[in-house]
Design a protein around this motif. Structure first.
Motif: not given
Ligand SMILES: Cc1cc2nc3c(=O)[nH]c(=O)nc-3n(C[C@H](O)[C@H](O)[C@H](O)COP(=O)(O)OP(=O)(O)OC[C@H]3O[C@@H](n4cnc5c(N)ncnc54)[C@H](O)[C@@H]3O)c2cc1C
Length: 332
Positions: A15, A17, A49-50, A102, A164-165, A175-179, A181
């Protein structure tokens, strides 16, 4: 992941928010209300929520610390292009006049993007530069993304952790964002409250996450700040900006004695720091005196052995195409 979590008893409610409800005395988040009126209450909330950071930023008012003065790139243009053949087994980052580009070879296509700073390059120029530097046919029009490098002042406030974001953004050069998380999920598991939230746990979480973000930030800044380029306004800005004290110290330490000064939980190892320092022209003036205890013939033999081991390992490796074909080919 969803299948696994639901089999363990997780109940998923989808849903939008719309409102977040706080306890008037403690300020903790008590519940969220979804579009349509359904309310979901909880003891603990994870804000995923990014960039909106709906819970930690908007509801709890935790400020964003802007790092643009050190990492000014604030836009990206992304476009897919035709698959490369043979498939290169690495991602490539190439400096451009106001940022970098990239190239990520994938099984069905190549991912390309141009990260740049809008103070130094217009969006149209950035998109054109990206298209002009593709190695295959563009499969779509460039898509623009916006971002501001920085982090939340705290990552865990009251009964809410941002992951996350929503917790911050570090430009994607490494490329460290997913790391981040993954490491923040692990840290939260390690410090997860039992019957109530304790301040010491929250402070530990915040301090360690701040350290992690700042170490990655410094590693990124190093690429820009130690540049030998001075051919455009963007690179001159990067070269002459005032780096954070923590990075200034690291550079001085490496320059004086070749030492790295890395914290134990720094994502980047000594070899990564040394590679970027040396690659950007930071040359040590001295070295560890223990080296003098070794006869030069000993370390020459050691290095020659290392070379042989690497060469024989490389000779046995399959190509990227054949490895993928045999192990993880995606559906055509
Ligand atoms: C082209 C590209 C390439 C990338 N490559 C890499 C890479 O190589 N390595 C890497 O580490 N990272 C990479 N990233 C970054 C990585 O994909 C992101 O950091 C990551 O996906 C962020 O996840 P997130 O869940 O924090 O945020 P998001 O993916 O933005 O998810 C936030 C979610 O919150 C939802 N939401 C917002 N408001 C509400 C609301 N009111 N109610 C309900 N839901 C809401 C949104 O709908 C969205 O689904 C790349 C990103 C892009 C765009």
């Amino acid at each position: 992941m969803r299948k696994f979590a639901e089999a363990c008893g997780v109940v998923r409610t989808e849903g939008l928010v719309e409102t977040t409800n706080r306890n008037s005395q403690t300020g903790d988040i008590e519940s969220i209300t979804l579009k349509g009126g359904r309310t979901v209450s909880g003891d603990f909330f994870i804000d995923c929520t990014g960039f909106r950071a709906l819970l930690l930023g908007q509801t709890l008012g935790v400020e964003y610390q802007d790092w643009s003065r050190w990492l000014p790139s604030n836009r990206a243009q992304a476009v897919p292009s035709a698959k490369l053949s043979p498939l290169p087994p690495f991602t490539r980052a190439t400096a451009r006049t106001a940022g970098w580009q990239w190239r990520i070879p994938l099984q069905h296509r190549t991912g390309n993007g141009h990260v740049y700073c809008s103070d130094f390059l217009s969006d149209d120029e950035a998109a054109q530069m990206l298209l002009d530097n593709l190695e295959g046919e563009a499969l779509d029009d460039p898509r623009q993304l916006r971002s501001t490098t920085g982090r939340r002042e705290q990552f865990w406030s009251h009964n809410c952790v941002a992951i996350g974001l929503s917790s911050g953004f570090l430009e994607p050069l490494e490329s460290t964002s997913i790391h981040l998380i993954q490491s923040n999920v692990s840290r939260l598991i390690e410090l997860f409250p039992r019957e109530k939230i304790r301040n010491a746990d929250r402070e530990e979480y915040n301090q360690r996450t701040i350290n992690e973000f700042e170490q990655i930030r410094d590693f990124l800044i190093l690429h820009y700040h130690q540049t030998q380029r001075a051919d455009t306004e963007f690179w001159r800005y990067c070269k002459h900006m005032q780096a954070p004290d923590s990075l200034t110290h690291k550079i001085a330490l490496f320059r004086s004695s070749g030492r790295i000064g890395r914290d134990v939980d720094d994502l980047f190892r000594d070899a990564s720091w040394a590679q970027v320092m040396l690659g950007q022209g930071v040359t040590p003036e001295d070295y560890n005196p223990m080296v003098d205890k070794l006869d030069p013939s000993q370390w020459r033999a050691f290095m020659a052995d290392l070379r042989k081991i690497i060469e024989s390992a490389v000779a046995k490796l399959p190509t990227q195409d054949s490895y993928i074909e045999e192990n993880c080919a995606a559906a055509r």
